[in-house]
Write a protein that holds these residues in place. Structure first.
Motif, short mmCIF file in Angstrom:
data_model
loop_
_atom_site.label_atom_id
_atom_site.label_comp_id
_atom_site.label_asym_id
_atom_site.label_seq_id
_atom_site.Cartn_x
_atom_site.Cartn_y
_atom_site.Cartn_z
N PHE A 87 -5.51 -5.44 13.68
CA PHE A 87 -5.67 -4.42 14.72
C PHE A 87 -7.11 -3.99 14.87
CE2 PHE A 87 -1.35 -4.34 13.22
CZ PHE A 87 -0.62 -4.26 14.38
N VAL A 91 -6.16 -1.27 9.15
CA VAL A 91 -4.93 -0.70 8.61
C VAL A 91 -4.88 -1.13 7.15
CG1 VAL A 91 -2.43 -0.75 8.66
CG2 VAL A 91 -3.70 -0.76 10.80
N TYR A 93 -3.29 -0.06 3.08
CA TYR A 93 -2.36 0.78 2.35
C TYR A 93 -3.16 1.58 1.33
CZ TYR A 93 0.86 -2.31 4.70
OH TYR A 93 1.52 -3.01 5.67
N PRO A 105 1.92 -8.67 1.80
CA PRO A 105 2.78 -9.47 2.68
C PRO A 105 3.53 -10.57 1.91
CG PRO A 105 0.55 -9.35 3.55
CD PRO A 105 0.50 -8.78 2.19
N ASN A 108 6.41 -8.90 -0.31
CA ASN A 108 7.56 -8.53 0.51
C ASN A 108 8.45 -9.73 0.81
OD1 ASN A 108 6.97 -5.81 0.77
ND2 ASN A 108 5.53 -6.21 2.44
N ARG A 109 7.84 -10.93 0.78
CA ARG A 109 8.62 -12.11 1.11
C ARG A 109 9.08 -12.84 -0.14
NH1 ARG A 109 5.42 -11.06 5.25
NH2 ARG A 109 6.36 -11.30 7.32
N ALA B 187 -0.25 1.54 14.77
CA ALA B 187 -0.72 0.28 14.19
C ALA B 187 -0.23 0.12 12.75
CB ALA B 187 -2.24 0.22 14.24
N TYR B 188 -0.10 1.24 12.03
CA TYR B 188 0.36 1.14 10.64
C TYR B 188 1.77 0.59 10.57
CZ TYR B 188 -3.64 3.42 8.56
OH TYR B 188 -4.90 3.70 8.11
N GLN B 190 3.26 -1.17 12.87
CA GLN B 190 3.25 -2.55 13.36
C GLN B 190 2.76 -3.48 12.27
OE1 GLN B 190 0.82 -2.27 16.88
NE2 GLN B 190 2.32 -1.02 17.96
N ALA B 191 1.68 -3.07 11.59
CA ALA B 191 1.16 -3.90 10.51
C ALA B 191 2.20 -4.08 9.43
CB ALA B 191 -0.10 -3.27 9.93
N ALA B 192 2.92 -3.00 9.10
CA ALA B 192 3.92 -3.08 8.05
C ALA B 192 5.04 -4.03 8.46
CB ALA B 192 4.48 -1.70 7.74
N ALA B 193 5.44 -3.98 9.73
CA ALA B 193 6.50 -4.88 10.20
C ALA B 193 6.03 -6.32 10.07
CB ALA B 193 6.83 -4.57 11.66
N ILE B 194 4.78 -6.57 10.42
CA ILE B 194 4.25 -7.92 10.35
C ILE B 194 4.11 -8.37 8.90
CG2 ILE B 194 2.12 -9.24 10.74
CD1 ILE B 194 1.96 -7.57 13.42
N ASP B 195 3.76 -7.43 8.03
CA ASP B 195 3.66 -7.77 6.60
C ASP B 195 5.03 -7.91 5.95
OD1 ASP B 195 0.93 -7.80 6.71
OD2 ASP B 195 0.67 -5.75 6.01
N GLY B 196 6.09 -7.67 6.73
CA GLY B 196 7.43 -7.84 6.21
C GLY B 196 7.87 -6.73 5.27
N ALA B 197 7.28 -5.55 5.39
CA ALA B 197 7.63 -4.46 4.49
C ALA B 197 9.02 -3.94 4.81
CB ALA B 197 6.61 -3.33 4.64
N ALA B 201 9.61 0.37 1.61
CA ALA B 201 8.19 0.12 1.36
C ALA B 201 7.34 0.85 2.40
CB ALA B 201 7.91 -1.38 1.40
N THR B 205 4.64 3.31 0.98
CA THR B 205 3.24 2.87 1.07
C THR B 205 2.50 3.46 2.27
OG1 THR B 205 3.89 0.92 2.31
CG2 THR B 205 3.67 0.67 -0.06
N ILE B 206 3.22 3.91 3.28
CA ILE B 206 2.52 4.46 4.44
C ILE B 206 2.86 5.93 4.63
CG2 ILE B 206 2.26 4.35 6.94
CD1 ILE B 206 2.83 1.39 6.77
N PRO B 209 2.19 8.52 1.40
CA PRO B 209 0.76 8.82 1.17
C PRO B 209 0.14 9.65 2.30
CG PRO B 209 1.20 6.50 0.77
CD PRO B 209 2.45 7.08 1.32
N LYS B 210 0.55 9.37 3.54
CA LYS B 210 -0.03 10.11 4.65
C LYS B 210 0.52 11.52 4.72
CE LYS B 210 -2.33 6.62 6.44
NZ LYS B 210 -3.78 6.59 6.36
#
Lengths: 362, 298, 362
Positions: A87, A91, A93, A105, A108-109, B187-188, B190-197, B201, B205-206, B209-210
């Motif tokens: 992005f 972003v 963690y 990533p 998670n997999r 974006a956080y 979306q990034a987590a979805a893409i990272d497969g969290a 998680a 992780t998001i 902490p926030k």
């Protein structure tokens, strides 16, 4: 590893689009080859981010289909698409170290420990993050954080495509050079399809094999950087690519001559009459204008000289229209009236904004 | 950021300063004054030095024992309501809608309990939980067949005041958390979805902490409030049955107004106050440290 | 008006944000603060504005000490990277707001607003609210408001950073003209060397809270006093190599060993840093004393008009900027040529030891 097909794709953010201007993305059909580096280039609001989000699955298009290697993924959620995305703003963690961020990533997999260690070692070497691996990701500088975001995209061996959404926005100019080269190298070492969204032509042109220039929800030209530079199909492409952009001047075309005010500019070929109803223009890139000696070329009024170090930009006027030309670093610019000549092979003719092919050699 | 100093600006603080002197410092000094004296009534006072404090802090004396018991109950009460309200509040915030008219509806509904005055809350629950005419009390006793009477059962009494507090204040944590969650950029996720969290998680992780900063503030507010609570449990149980729900504030009133032991009550007030200040200071330190860990922005 | 900083420094806690700095800015000039993120550009501007108080030193305006004077009593205006306008007011009211605060007569307000609107090409937007405008127009509104205030000092903190590339280009061309017409002291912070060159004026290069050099922009670019300035003021980044001069021979590690000729001949024996700009690295020999070096290609970036070839030479990574489209596969070994007349030489302490002279300096 994916070939991406966009099949009659269009999108509107309105529930019931009725007119063309309701569409953020107008109908398009394209195939992007596996392993290619593509850049989506255009100004704000041209639809490039919408297109990227449709490919990543964050937006479901209102019409048409997205296919990855022939498989319809239009309605598949992001996490099932085998893609990674980076992005505009980093972003990361916060609670994890750099290494844990990169491993996330994979973990998670359910990838095994040994593979994870091997992959994050490779990626950290590629991005130059080795020394930061055990530091908490929180508190690093913006460019470090963005490297971590890039790293999380690159770490998965199974991704078909990596999507970048203006990833270098927060990076200092110097660091941009390094990161861009690293990214390009990464692309050459792997065969992942990469799609890069940006409004910055330098980023788009240097990164991509093929640049997709977008304007007002449409793809106006798809081509290699060289094609976009040397043969812009639309005056918008000419204006948008190049710095300064192409000079576009209203002109009267007569065979192999273009008349702009009193100046007659030779064309590389003869053109059939364009008709009176169309807006006829010629486009000349500043790079293809030269200071002319003696009585060659045409006379212009010099308004200002911008010395940008490696070359000079001459801001001139021809027939009351601004005209920019590029002169070499060491060029002597005469103070009184200058003459310019254009390379005829690189003077293009446009009718209503679209490039007109030549009728025959002059 | 230290701005250029502007000394005349101090005059602007003067009204606030005078107000604080008259409504806080002067009454406080009265209390300090009482706490070092003894009286047998008739406005006759005797110097007692730190006698009351010694007695108060010594658990073997009658006063000390009483103080530690109330303090213990108070801490237990705060611990229970925090353990329930914080997770519950976060959970409610997580399940709230993100957009549309339902957000507004949700927010209004959630804010309602916060707007009810303390003694009204006490009265509502006092009636609501009565075994004979209260909807809740009657239901538990006569339909579920469980003996429940907050005037005679210790567990029932505690249950009532805890549930009452949860009803009244969980919304506060929920609203704070909701505001915190809203401030996390898309974006956080979306990034987590893409990272497969996984959902879990994403939370650990998001979101968590926030939320750390808002939750710290939430815990501070709820701890302070619950530690100083008086009206609601007093209206419902009056500290009973026996002394089982006599928390510090209720005990203090009993000593001061019930027994008219002004010296003891004053000493207790001061110690009570100091405990709250100490906790405040701990929270302040923790929060500023959390702040210091945040990276500096360009 | 003259703004003068005398030994101004700022220390916050244990960190020094600005090291003692002396700087004189004259009326009617544009002064650029060029440096990477966190180099102290914003800190310096805040000191000039009076938003922060210097830890030590004196700030004078026209000889009057204003060191402790708060910002509202100074005659300054500021434009930020974010587009800051009053969202509920029209563009007209936004521009008029500083005049209304001053209580200027209605006719004068109208005249000044119309002037500023004409200067910034906002005439057709005056009835809109900022949120109906594009980013470029929003920033134009903010600039108009700063100018209309008639402040003697106008500070612009990376005002174009949030704009699209092409909009940036447009405003960059217009800004010098706008600045010329107002006659205030302009201070403009940027991270981009090209932006500094386009805007002209004077440039102060900053690194880690220190001004490394201050002077006319082109002079700073052509003749940096030290290595830090050369690094900051070069895009693409300047190439560097360790060089040793021993017994009339120059050597670049194992890469090169040859007689020290031209400007190098005058150097004392010792160790140096050699610096040269990417566009002075050529593929063919362009001067009779060009030095041929064998280099391994890391990656090539092509913009269509130019190519950036990133090469490894010994332990150094250099960039060659060559015209046209030139592409090499990674790991290809190529010959590149360096022109000794274009060399900058810096001592190991970073000070300039030799620089291109005469025509070659251009």
């Amino acid at each position: 590893m994916a070939r991406i097909e966009l099949n009659r794709l269009a999108h509107s953010y309105k529930a019931h689009p009725s007119k063309p201007s309701d569409f953020a993305l107008k109908e398009m059909t394209h195939t992007w080859e596996h392993g290619g580096a593509y850049a989506l280039l255009g100004p704000s609001g041209c639809g490039k981010t919408t297109l990227l989000n449709i490919i990543s699955g964050l937006v479901t298009p209102s019409q048409g289909a997205v296919l990855f290697d022939g498989r319809d993924v239009t309605r598949l959620p992001t996490e099932k698409r085998n893609i990674a995305q980076v992005f505009q703003f980093p972003v990361i963690y916060d609670t994890m170290t750099v290494a844990q961020n990169l491993a996330f990533p994979l973990k998670n997999r359910g990838v095994d420990r040994a593979t994870i260690d091997r992959r994050i070692a490779e990626v950290s070497r590629m991005l130059g993050l080795e020394r930061e691996m055990n530091r908490p990701a929180r508190g690093l500088t913006a460019d470090m954080k963005q490297k971590i975001s890039l790293g999380r995209g690159l770490v998965r061996a199974d991704v078909g495509a990596i999507l970048f959404d203006e990833p270098l926005t927060v990076i200092d100019p110097h660091m941009k050079w390094l990161l861009r080269a690293q990214l390009k190298r990464v692309h050459e070492e792997s065969d992942v399809t990469m799609i890069y969204v940006t409004h910055d032509q330098t980023e788009a042109l240097t990164f991509a094999d093929k640049v997709v220039v977008m304007y007002d929800g449409e793809v106006v030209q798809l081509g290699t950087p060289q094609e976009l530079f040397e043969r812009p199909e639309h005056t918008f492409v000419g204006y948008f690519i190049g710095s300064p952009g192409m000079n576009v001047l209203p002109a009267r075309i007569e065979g192999d001559r273009a008349h702009v005010g009193a100046a007659a500019i030779p064309l590389g070929a003869g053109y059939a009459p364009l008709g009176a109803a169309v807006k006829s223009e010629i486009g000349i890139r500043p790079e293809f204008l030269r200071l002319a000696a003696g009585t060659d070329g045409f006379s212009v009024a010099l308004k200002r000289v911008e010395d940008i170090g490696r070359h000079k930009i001459l801001r001139c006027e021809l027939d009351g229209r601004p005209l920019a030309a590029i002169a070499p670093e060491a060029a002597e610019i005469p103070a009184d009236g200058i003459r310019l000549s254009a390379d005829p092979a690189h003077v293009h003719v446009y009718a209503d904004g679209h490039r007109v092919p030549a009728a025959g050699r002059a | 950021m230290d701005k250029p100093l502007y000394h005349r600006a101090w005059f602007l603080v003067l009204p606030a300063f005078l107000l604080v002197v008259f409504n806080a410092v002067v009454p406080m000094m009265t209390v300090v004054n009482y706490s070092v004296q003894d009286t047998f009534g008739n406005n006759q006072f005797f110097w007692n030095g730190i006698g009351w404090y010694q007695e108060l802090l010594d658990p073997s004396t009658e006063l000390g024992g009483r103080f530690y018991d109330s303090l213990g109950r108070n801490l237990l009460f705060s611990a229970i309501i925090l353990a329930i309200e914080v997770p519950l509040g976060v959970l409610v915030a997580l399940s709230m809608p993100r957009a549309g008219w339902r957000v507004a509806a949700c927010l209004v509904l959630m804010a309602l309990p916060l707007l009810v005055p303390w003694n009204v809350v006490g009265t509502i629950w006092q009636i609501f939980a009565r075994e004979d005419i209260g909807l809740f009390g009657y239901f538990v006793n006569h339909i579920l067949g469980i003996t429940y009477n907050y005037t005679s059962g210790v567990f029932s009494a505690w249950f009532t005041i805890v549930v009452m507090d949860v009803w009244h204040w969980t919304s506060l944590i929920a609203l704070l958390s909701y505001a915190g969650l809203k401030s996390i950029p898309d974006a956080y996720y979306q990034a987590a979805a893409i990272d497969g969290a996984s959902r879990w998680a994403v939370f650990t992780t998001i979101q968590l902490p926030k939320l750390r900063r808002v939750l710290l503030i939430g815990v501070l507010l709820r701890f302070m409030d619950s530690f100083m609570i008086y009206t609601e449990p007093f209206v419902v149980t009056g500290g009973g049955p026996g002394n089982s729900t006599t928390i510090l504030s209720i005990d203090l009133v009993k000593i001061a107004l019930g027994q008219f032991d002004l010296g003891k009550a004053a000493a207790m007030s001061i110690v009570y106050n100091l405990i709250i200040l100490a906790v405040c200071w701990v929270f302040y330190t923790v929060m500023t440290q959390v702040d210091a860990q945040r990276p500096k922005e360009g | 008006m003259t703004l003068r900083l005398e030994n101004v420094s700022r220390v916050v806690g244990a960190e020094t944000h600005i090291h003692p700095t002396t700087l004189t800015l004259e009326k009617g000039t544009i002064n650029l603060l060029l440096g990477p993120t966190l180099s102290g550009k914003t800190s310096l501007m805040r000191l000039m504005a009076g938003l922060d108080r210097p830890t030590a030193g004196r700030i004078t305006m026209d000889g009057v000490d204003v060191t402790g004077l708060p910002v509202r009593e100074r005659n300054v205006a500021m434009v930020y990277q974010q587009f800051i306008n009053y969202p509920s007011m029209t563009v007209y009211e936004n521009i008029a707001s500083p005049l209304r605060v001053k209580g200027a007569p209605k006719a004068e307000i109208h005249r000044k607003v119309m002037e500023a609107a004409a200067l910034l090409r906002l005439e057709s937007q005056l009835d809109k609210t900022p949120l109906q405008l594009s980013g470029g127009q929003q920033q134009r509104t903010a600039i108009a408001r700063a100018i209309v205030k008639g402040a003697g000092l106008v500070l612009l903190d990376e005002p174009l950073a949030n704009l699209d590339y092409k909009l940036r280009e447009e405003l960059r061309v217009e800004l010098p003209r706008i600045f010329d017409k107002t006659g205030a002291i302009f201070v403009y912070a940027t991270t981009e060397p090209t932006e500094a060159l386009l805007l002209g004026g004077n440039t102060a290069t900053l690194r880690e809270g220190r001004i490394t050099q201050f002077g006319p922009t082109v002079d700073v670019y052509r003749r940096p006093d030290d290595r830090a300035t050369a690094e900051i003021f070069s895009d693409p980044p300047m190439n560097f190599a360790r060089m040793a001069i021993r017994g009339g021979q120059m050597s670049l590690g194992q890469v090169l060993n040859r007689p020290a000729t031209g400007p190098l001949a005058a150097l004392a024996e010792g160790d140096y840093w050699l610096g040269f700009r990417p566009h002075h690295v050529t593929l063919g020999a362009e001067s009779p004393h060009a030095i041929r070096v064998s280099a391994t290609v890391a990656v090539t970036e092509i913009t269509g008009s130019e190519s950036f070839i990133h090469v490894d030479v010994g332990a150094e990574r250099w960039i060659a900027l060559v015209p046209g489209v030139v592409e090499y596969l990674p790991e290809t070994v190529i010959d590149i040529h360096l022109d000794p007349d274009r060399f900058f030489v810096f001592g190991t302490d970073g000070r300039l030891a030799a620089a291109p002279t005469g025509a070659a300096a251009a």
